[in-house]
Design a protein around this motif. Structure first.
Motif, short mmCIF file in Angstrom:
data_model
loop_
_atom_site.label_atom_id
_atom_site.label_comp_id
_atom_site.label_asym_id
_atom_site.label_seq_id
_atom_site.Cartn_x
_atom_site.Cartn_y
_atom_site.Cartn_z
N TYR A 404 0.82 -1.20 0.00
CA TYR A 404 0.00 0.00 0.00
C TYR A 404 0.87 1.27 0.00
O TYR A 404 0.65 2.19 -0.79
CB TYR A 404 -0.92 -0.01 1.23
N GLU A 405 1.85 1.29 0.90
CA GLU A 405 2.67 2.51 1.02
C GLU A 405 3.46 2.81 -0.24
O GLU A 405 3.74 3.96 -0.55
CB GLU A 405 3.59 2.42 2.23
N HIS A 406 3.79 1.75 -1.00
CA HIS A 406 4.50 2.00 -2.26
C HIS A 406 3.58 2.65 -3.29
O HIS A 406 3.97 3.59 -3.97
CB HIS A 406 5.07 0.68 -2.80
N TYR A 407 2.36 2.15 -3.35
CA TYR A 407 1.39 2.79 -4.25
C TYR A 407 1.18 4.24 -3.84
O TYR A 407 1.10 5.13 -4.68
CB TYR A 407 0.06 2.02 -4.24
N PRO A 431 -4.11 -3.35 -6.32
CA PRO A 431 -4.88 -4.50 -5.86
C PRO A 431 -5.55 -4.31 -4.51
O PRO A 431 -6.22 -5.21 -4.03
CB PRO A 431 -3.84 -5.63 -5.79
N MET A 432 -5.34 -3.15 -3.88
CA MET A 432 -6.04 -2.93 -2.61
C MET A 432 -6.80 -1.62 -2.66
O MET A 432 -6.66 -0.84 -3.60
CB MET A 432 -5.08 -3.00 -1.42
N GLN A 433 -7.65 -1.39 -1.66
CA GLN A 433 -8.46 -0.18 -1.58
C GLN A 433 -7.60 1.03 -1.25
O GLN A 433 -6.78 0.97 -0.33
CB GLN A 433 -9.50 -0.35 -0.47
N ALA A 434 -7.78 2.11 -1.99
CA ALA A 434 -7.02 3.33 -1.69
C ALA A 434 -7.65 4.04 -0.49
O ALA A 434 -8.87 4.14 -0.39
CB ALA A 434 -7.01 4.24 -2.90
N GLY A 435 -6.81 4.51 0.40
CA GLY A 435 -7.28 5.23 1.58
C GLY A 435 -6.97 6.71 1.48
O GLY A 435 -6.59 7.20 0.42
N PRO A 436 -7.16 7.44 2.59
CA PRO A 436 -6.98 8.90 2.60
C PRO A 436 -5.61 9.35 2.10
O PRO A 436 -5.53 10.35 1.39
CB PRO A 436 -7.15 9.27 4.07
N SER A 437 -4.55 8.62 2.44
CA SER A 437 -3.22 9.11 2.06
C SER A 437 -3.08 9.13 0.53
O SER A 437 -2.46 10.03 -0.03
CB SER A 437 -2.13 8.26 2.69
#
Length: 639
Positions: A404-407, A431-437
């Motif tokens: 996630y942090e790489h995306y 492949p995962m849900q994007a969050g606020p960051s």
DNA sequence: ATAGGGTTAG
């Protein structure tokens, strides 16, 4: 080479002679393996192998007892493979002792699954676990978070009474603590008939881990015998809970206590982050000096922690110096990551990329953290192509799966470069849900490049994901205002007035002569406040002559231009710098820390200050360093 | 034998 004590060497010779006797005595072999196990000389493995060969030549199969000693010898000489091989060759391993020695070996080497597997095997053969078995098995349970198995063993040990053994009991405390079952840990502690320092230490660590500082302090205060681990547990507990000041105080107090407790490398590593968090460079230097004085500065872990500390305190030069002092063979993944991250947080893109390549050349496999540092710096220093190049091959070449942090970093990278469509595409593809960051990074990019269309998508997501964050409304509202879309501005302003909006007040601090001074945005409570504000009144006019134009777009578009300019003047970092200018000579480097991201106006303002006052200024905002010198900043205005 | 442990973006 270190020589063994004379008495041990003498014993060794006596037994070696005994080995030549006929008929051969198993006990002699056992004794010599035992002696070698205690020896930390470089050739203990060689002697052990020779004695082993001697047995083989005489056609002697080790029995379980001799086997146990052999296993221990191999394990303590660094040869786990031979230890395991020896263990597996014993034909009738019906001895708890033998199992204990291999279980100990597996645990010491970190093979926790093997430990548990072997414990089951032992159990299956009907061999009784003893007080020398449980501590290792429980440590393995703790490390693998196998709380269910741990509880099961606990019940068992209580039936045999072994659970009340001091060592076993302390191991249970530690296990429950590591698995987050503090109340169980407390129960074991309370019911132990005998406790020692370690039992207390384990429980203190548990309370610290759960943030129950007062309970930990109370236990610490009630201890009659404190050792270095007790002090270190308290110190690291403070730093872990963000109480750097208290960690430093306790460290000093411990040193005053006298020679009873001697700090070791773990102690140094526990106290160093306290300096990093409060950006207290001088304190960090003092601890470095202390470590050097007691010879702890040659420890690779300490050197790594020192490099991290200096980087976080703003001194890249010292950071690199500590890194370079680490022995090449001992420069591990964490050390490399520390250096990459150091360059990254200071905005030194080229150096970070070079360090990454050096690491790969040194044969160290990068991990997820290496890439986070790398992408972050590429994004902040505009190395778009380099960043994308590494991102595209991280999985295939380095077998690190993007997380996630790489995306988040790569979306940020594309966003800052104005490649907003690609950034948006990446979010939809990940492949995962994007969050606020991630949406926040996209929104920031949209604002920079005035892309209202994508901004509305990103903001829409953010309003759902974090409705209480006022920053998102302000950002979009300012974009609407710039586009003259006043109806939309008004709609957002109405939303902003809702209750529960978070407004994070800005605060900055500056360290002068070892003392730290705190400033809040708009605050006038500092003793020198009058002079500071007088200077802040005069400064803008002074530097406007040099080309400074206040950028009021960083304030909300709901007040007059004059008022906005006035609000800007009291931003906390400006106050801290004014205070610094008033109280130092131009050859002093001003080091300011801010709790938020520095605003664009302050950034421009500080550049002019550094030029006109010819003073170097280093600002650490919430996650980045800015080195201002001669009117420009290390971040190249790209942050 | 048990306790204390450095590196992660925005």
């Amino acid at each position: 080479m270190k020589w063994a004590p004379v008495s041990q060497t003498a014993q060794l010779h006596t037994i070696l002679q005994l080995l030549m006797q006929d008929p051969p005595q198993f006990s002699s072999y056992a004794s010599i393996f035992q002696l070698l196990t205690g020896h930390k000389t470089r050739n203990s493995l060689k002697i052990g192998q020779q004695v082993h060969a001697h047995m083989v030549l005489r056609g002697l199969q080790p029995n379980a007892f001799v086997g146990a000693k052999m296993v221990a010898m191999y394990a303590s000489s660094g040869d786990l493979d031979s230890a395991a091989l020896t263990f597996n060759h014993i034909t009738h391993p019906s001895s708890s002792l033998l199992y204990n020695s291999i279980i100990r070996a597996y645990t010491v080497y970190g093979y926790f699954e093997k430990t548990i597997e072997t414990y089951f095997q032992m159990h299956f053969l009907g061999l009784m676990a003893c007080n020398f078995t449980y501590p290792f098995v429980l440590k393995s349970c703790a490390d693998l978070s196998r709380i269910g198995l741990g509880r099961c063993i606990h019940g068992q040990s209580l039936r045999t009474g072994l659970g009340f053994d001091m060592y076993v009991g302390t191991s249970f405390i530690d296990m429950y603590v590591k698995c987050g079952e503090l109340s169980d840990a407390r129960m074991v502690f309370d019911e132990l008939p005998m406790r020692d320092v370690s039992s207390w230490n384990a429980l203190i660590a548990g309370y610290m881990k759960d943030g129950m500082i007062h309970v930990a302090e109370d236990l610490f205060g009630r201890m009659s015998n404190r050792n270095i681990v007790s002090w270190t547990a308290m110190i690291s507990g403070y730093t872990q809970n963000g109480l750097g000041e208290r960690a430093l105080c306790l460290f000093e107090e411990m040193l005053k206590e006298g020679s009873e407790v001697k700090p070791n490398w773990v102690t140094i590593m526990s106290v160093l982050p306290a300096c990093a968090h409060s950006a207290a460079l001088e304190q960090g230097r003092r601890i470095h000096k202390f470590a050097r004085g007691v010879g702890l500065d040659s420890n690779p872990s300490v050197q790594t922690a020192l490099a991290a500390m200096y980087a976080k305190c703003g001194s890249l030069v010292d950071s690199r110096f500590c890194f370079d002092r680490i022995h090449p063979n001992k420069t591990g993944l964490v050390a490399w990551n520390t250096m990459i991250t150091a360059y990254s947080s200071h905005g030194y893109g080229v150096e970070a990329v070079t360090t990454f390549d050096d690491m790969v050349r040194a044969g160290i496999q990068p991990d997820a953290i290496s890439f986070t540092g790398l992408f972050s710096v590429c994004s902040h220093s505009g190395l778009v192509d380099a960043g994308l190049k590494y991102f595209n091959c991280m999985s295939s070449v380095y077998s690190v799966e993007p997380r996630y942090e790489h995306y988040a970093c790569v979306v940020d990278l594309l966003g800052r470069a104005g490649r907003l469509l690609e950034a948006k595409e990446l979010i939809y593809q990940m492949p995962m849900q994007a969050g606020p960051s991630i949406w926040g990074a996209l929104l920031a990019g949209c604002r920079k490049y005035r892309n209202l269309e994508i901004a509305e998508i990103a903001a829409g997501k953010l309003f759902v994901l974090e409705p209480e964050n006022s920053g998102n409304y302000v950002l979009l509202s300012n974009m609407y205002a710039e586009a003259g879309m006043w109806e939309e501005v008004n709609n957002l302003r109405a939303l902003l007035k809702c209750e529960g909006m978070k407004k994070n007040p800005g605060s900055s601090w500056i360290e002068i002569n070892g003392k730290s001074h705190l400033f809040l945005g708009g605050d006038k409570s500092h003793p020198q406040s009058k002079e500071i504000h007088l200077l802040l009144e005069a400064l803008p006019e002074k530097i406007k002559a040099a080309g400074y134009i206040p950028d009021t777009s960083f304030a909300l578009h709901d007040v007059s231009e004059e008022e906005k300019e006035c609000n800007l003047k009291t931003h906390s970092e400006k106050q801290a710098i004014a205070f610094g200018l008033l109280n130092t000579s131009p050859d002093t480097v001003l080091r300011v820390t801010k709790n938020l991201r520095t605003c664009g106006d302050c950034h421009t303002f500080i550049k002019f200050i550094s030029k006109i006052y010819r003073q170097e200024i280093i600002v650490r905002d919430v996650n980045r360093f800015h080195h201002f010198k001669e009117g420009s900043c290390s971040c190249g205005d790209y942050w």
